[in-house]
Write a protein that holds these residues in place. Sequence first.
Motif, PDB file in Angstrom:
ATOM      1  N   GLY A   1     -19.411 -41.227  21.109  1.00  0.00           N
ATOM      2  CA  GLY A   1     -19.809 -40.893  19.747  1.00  0.00           C
ATOM      3  C   GLY A   1     -21.265 -41.205  19.463  1.00  0.00           C
ATOM      4  N   LEU A   2     -21.722 -42.366  19.919  1.00  0.00           N
ATOM      5  CA  LEU A   2     -23.113 -42.740  19.676  1.00  0.00           C
ATOM      6  C   LEU A   2     -24.059 -41.789  20.411  1.00  0.00           C
ATOM      7  N   VAL A   3     -23.671 -41.349  21.621  1.00  0.00           N
ATOM      8  CA  VAL A   3     -24.484 -40.388  22.369  1.00  0.00           C
ATOM      9  C   VAL A   3     -24.579 -39.077  21.606  1.00  0.00           C
ATOM     10  N   VAL A   4     -23.443 -38.606  21.091  1.00  0.00           N
ATOM     11  CA  VAL A   4     -23.423 -37.356  20.328  1.00  0.00           C
ATOM     12  C   VAL A   4     -24.331 -37.473  19.108  1.00  0.00           C
ATOM     13  N   VAL A   5     -24.222 -38.582  18.390  1.00  0.00           N
ATOM     14  CA  VAL A   5     -25.034 -38.772  17.183  1.00  0.00           C
ATOM     15  C   VAL A   5     -26.524 -38.781  17.519  1.00  0.00           C
ATOM     16  N   THR A   6     -26.910 -39.534  18.556  1.00  0.00           N
ATOM     17  CA  THR A   6     -28.334 -39.619  18.887  1.00  0.00           C
ATOM     18  C   THR A   6     -28.883 -38.282  19.363  1.00  0.00           C
ATOM     19  N   TRP A   7     -28.081 -37.511  20.108  1.00  0.00           N
ATOM     20  CA  TRP A   7     -28.572 -36.213  20.566  1.00  0.00           C
ATOM     21  C   TRP A   7     -28.660 -35.202  19.426  1.00  0.00           C
ATOM     22  N   ILE A   8     -27.683 -35.204  18.544  1.00  0.00           N
ATOM     23  CA  ILE A   8     -27.762 -34.293  17.401  1.00  0.00           C
ATOM     24  C   ILE A   8     -28.907 -34.704  16.482  1.00  0.00           C
ATOM     25  N   PHE A   9     -29.080 -35.997  16.284  1.00  0.00           N
ATOM     26  CA  PHE A   9     -30.171 -36.497  15.435  1.00  0.00           C
ATOM     27  C   PHE A   9     -31.530 -36.124  16.025  1.00  0.00           C
ATOM     28  N   SER A  10     -31.736 -36.374  17.308  1.00  0.00           N
ATOM     29  CA  SER A  10     -33.022 -36.059  17.922  1.00  0.00           C
ATOM     30  C   SER A  10     -33.246 -34.550  18.006  1.00  0.00           C
ATOM     31  N   GLY A  11     -32.164 -33.780  18.218  1.00  0.00           N
ATOM     32  CA  GLY A  11     -32.298 -32.329  18.191  1.00  0.00           C
ATOM     33  C   GLY A  11     -32.686 -31.829  16.819  1.00  0.00           C
ATOM     34  N   TRP A  12     -32.148 -32.463  15.792  1.00  0.00           N
ATOM     35  CA  TRP A  12     -32.532 -32.129  14.415  1.00  0.00           C
ATOM     36  C   TRP A  12     -34.016 -32.417  14.196  1.00  0.00           C
ATOM     37  N   LEU A  13     -34.488 -33.526  14.761  1.00  0.00           N
ATOM     38  CA  LEU A  13     -35.902 -33.875  14.613  1.00  0.00           C
ATOM     39  C   LEU A  13     -36.812 -32.892  15.336  1.00  0.00           C
ATOM     40  N   SER A  14     -36.297 -32.207  16.359  1.00  0.00           N
ATOM     41  CA  SER A  14     -37.130 -31.222  17.049  1.00  0.00           C
ATOM     42  C   SER A  14     -37.553 -30.108  16.106  1.00  0.00           C
ATOM     43  N   MET A  15     -36.817 -29.933  15.010  1.00  0.00           N
ATOM     44  CA  MET A  15     -37.149 -28.906  14.021  1.00  0.00           C
ATOM     45  C   MET A  15     -37.833 -29.510  12.796  1.00  0.00           C
ATOM     46  N   ASP A  16     -38.394 -30.707  12.942  1.00  0.00           N
ATOM     47  CA  ASP A  16     -38.992 -31.391  11.798  1.00  0.00           C
ATOM     48  C   ASP A  16     -40.160 -30.614  11.207  1.00  0.00           C
ATOM     49  N   HIS A  17     -41.111 -30.229  12.054  1.00  0.00           N
ATOM     50  CA  HIS A  17     -42.252 -29.411  11.641  1.00  0.00           C
ATOM     51  C   HIS A  17     -42.936 -29.929  10.379  1.00  0.00           C
ATOM     52  N   GLY A  18     -43.155 -31.242  10.356  1.00  0.00           N
ATOM     53  CA  GLY A  18     -43.883 -31.835   9.245  1.00  0.00           C
ATOM     54  C   GLY A  18     -43.042 -32.231   8.052  1.00  0.00           C
ATOM     55  N   ARG A  19     -41.724 -32.065   8.129  1.00  0.00           N
ATOM     56  CA  ARG A  19     -40.881 -32.411   6.979  1.00  0.00           C
ATOM     57  C   ARG A  19     -40.820 -33.927   6.769  1.00  0.00           C
ATOM     58  N   LEU A  20     -40.595 -34.669   7.854  1.00  0.00           N
ATOM     59  CA  LEU A  20     -40.454 -36.124   7.762  1.00  0.00           C
ATOM     60  C   LEU A  20     -41.583 -36.855   8.479  1.00  0.00           C
ATOM     61  N   PHE A  21     -42.086 -36.284   9.548  1.00  0.00           N
ATOM     62  CA  PHE A  21     -43.124 -36.911  10.354  1.00  0.00           C
ATOM     63  C   PHE A  21     -44.384 -36.053  10.321  1.00  0.00           C
ATOM     64  N   SER A  22     -45.494 -36.671  10.691  1.00  0.00           N
ATOM     65  CA  SER A  22     -46.755 -35.933  10.735  1.00  0.00           C
ATOM     66  C   SER A  22     -46.715 -34.918  11.868  1.00  0.00           C
ATOM     67  N   GLU A  23     -47.600 -33.935  11.803  1.00  0.00           N
ATOM     68  CA  GLU A  23     -47.675 -32.903  12.830  1.00  0.00           C
ATOM     69  C   GLU A  23     -48.757 -33.258  13.845  1.00  0.00           C
ATOM     70  N   PRO A  24     -48.610 -32.778  15.081  1.00  0.00           N
ATOM     71  CA  PRO A  24     -49.550 -33.179  16.143  1.00  0.00           C
ATOM     72  C   PRO A  24     -50.834 -32.361  16.184  1.00  0.00           C
ATOM     73  N   ASN A  25     -50.965 -31.365  15.335  1.00  0.00           N
ATOM     74  CA  ASN A  25     -52.120 -30.482  15.396  1.00  0.00           C
ATOM     75  C   ASN A  25     -53.139 -30.818  14.310  1.00  0.00           C
ATOM     76  N   PRO A  26     -54.423 -30.681  14.611  1.00  0.00           N
ATOM     77  CA  PRO A  26     -55.431 -30.881  13.562  1.00  0.00           C
ATOM     78  C   PRO A  26     -55.332 -29.792  12.507  1.00  0.00           C
ATOM     79  N   THR A  27     -55.739 -30.099  11.293  1.00  0.00           N
ATOM     80  CA  THR A  27     -55.724 -29.110  10.229  1.00  0.00           C
ATOM     81  C   THR A  27     -56.885 -28.138  10.406  1.00  0.00           C
ATOM     82  N   ALA A  28     -56.817 -27.021   9.707  1.00  0.00           N
ATOM     83  CA  ALA A  28     -57.898 -26.034   9.783  1.00  0.00           C
ATOM     84  C   ALA A  28     -59.241 -26.624   9.335  1.00  0.00           C
TER      85      ALA A  28
END
Length: 561
Positions: A256-283
């Motif tokens: 169960g913990l493995v499933v939760v961590t993988w689903i959680f981290s997979g969800w974070l792969s789609m973060d795109h600046g929603r919760l965390f900063s983005e890795p690209n410089p701004t224009a």
Amino acid sequence: MKVLAILHRWLGVALFLLFGMWFATGAVMMYVPFPSLPVSEAIAQSPAIMGSQLGSLSDTLRVAGLNSLRQLRLRSYDERPLLIAERETGGLAAYFVDTGEAFKGVDAAKAGQLARRFADQKFREVEGPMDYDQWIVHQQFDPYRPMFRVSLDDAAGTQLYVSQSSAEVVQRTTRQQRQWNSAGAVFHWIYPTVIRKDWRLWDGLVWWLSLAGLVGALSGVALGVLRLRKQRDSNRLGSPFAGWLWLHHMLGLVFGLVVVTWIFSGWLSMDHGRLFSEPNPTAPQIRDFRGLPLNEAVQGLSEAALNSISGAAEVEISAIDGKPLIIIKRADKTDVAVIDGSGRLAPLSPAVVASAIASAWPGHSIVDRHSISPTDSYGNLREGALGPEVMRYVLNDEAQTWVHVDMTNGNIVSVMDRSRRAYRWLYNGLHSLDIPGLADRRPLWDVVMLVLLAGGFAFSTTAAVIGCRRLNLTFRRPAGSLLLILALLGAQVITVRHDHDGDHSHHVDCLICVKQNNESDFLLPGSSLANSVQFPGKVVDPVLAEASNAPLTANSRAPPV
């Protein structure tokens, strides 16, 4: 607990296939990456630029009215220098430097010739032009659309994609890559062309599906712990269930913990600046880092800089710290030089980069700079290493920002602040077990990953069996049948009322009304859907090439998506 049980039950019924698919396809993606054409290989196969034919680059830009440029490159086409400009607003424009005339793009026959020369291999057919297919759906290909897909006559079933607007080969796939990725990445990322070509649709869909899966997994772990009971015969904790429910409960407690961590981290792969900063410089940061618009940088190219171009496969003209920058790419090496006020070429130095960073991040000083070591936990990941040619500049701002600059081309590779470093562990660490001491030890990493993926898949299989049984029980009842009918009707209503401001009639200029779901249909660039839809031709001779340009009327009887 009842509310928690209902939530877990119905989220499980809705998503059990998705969970199983994620675990199965994750194993495929461990060994078969998504197709790509390395930049170094594309450069190695490109013809050399003849420096003696160069005219005035600045005059070419001025006559063409090109400004607000994102990128400016010089390549060779039919032994003539071709200037390729990518606009800030998107799209490419290309002009011959020797005459200043606009490049009108390639046709199917020419695309086949370019692919044949690139691969040194005969081709069977040319399809297109097309805006999208499964292997060029990413937004990185947007400036190069539309493209021709050239199928080579080789045992590997190789297909090359040639940009109509720049005459460049920008993607390559083989039959094996397409087959494995169709069973791997396309499912894992929910990446079918009809969804992925609309970035906002894909981003929102995967984000919310992953979040729903995370809620379902978390509720299941909570229920699994709460429903442990002491057994009468042994006085030990155990499951009160039997059969498939018992197996589901036990596997959930173990994995169960493995499933939760993988689903959680997979969800974070789609973060795109929603919760965390983005890795690209701004224009604005890129603009200040350069300190000079690209059309003005061209004017600063000296005779010495132009003389150094001859024989290169590609030349990129950029700027840094208010000075023109020229990146000369050859098959065996890449040279980069800054052009000073007197027109002399000087190597790109860390001091020049530091001055450019100070302009892009005003008010903050650089407290450290160093190259990336092979053991760097943030710079060398399983999904990509920065490499020793990248230098890290550490700022003294509140976010403790690191700016990574590639010293071979003067480009900012990534920006990593405190938030992004936390993301590295929560996503890369959890999702692909990119952990020091494990990620670089194979086959240990493979064994651990495959065991955990197999456990997650087995757990999902039990959920699938329980979910199917639940659906079977539900839809035997009249209420369940009514619920299914209402769901189907609701889906039809939502589909029909897609966006016509209350007008439900058929609109031939609407993507949904005009059979968007047929992946063999491609729209011509700049054409109006109200006029026609064009299917790509499979060009093998001039007669078919001409026939392929005949427009077909939009099919008004096509079902909505």
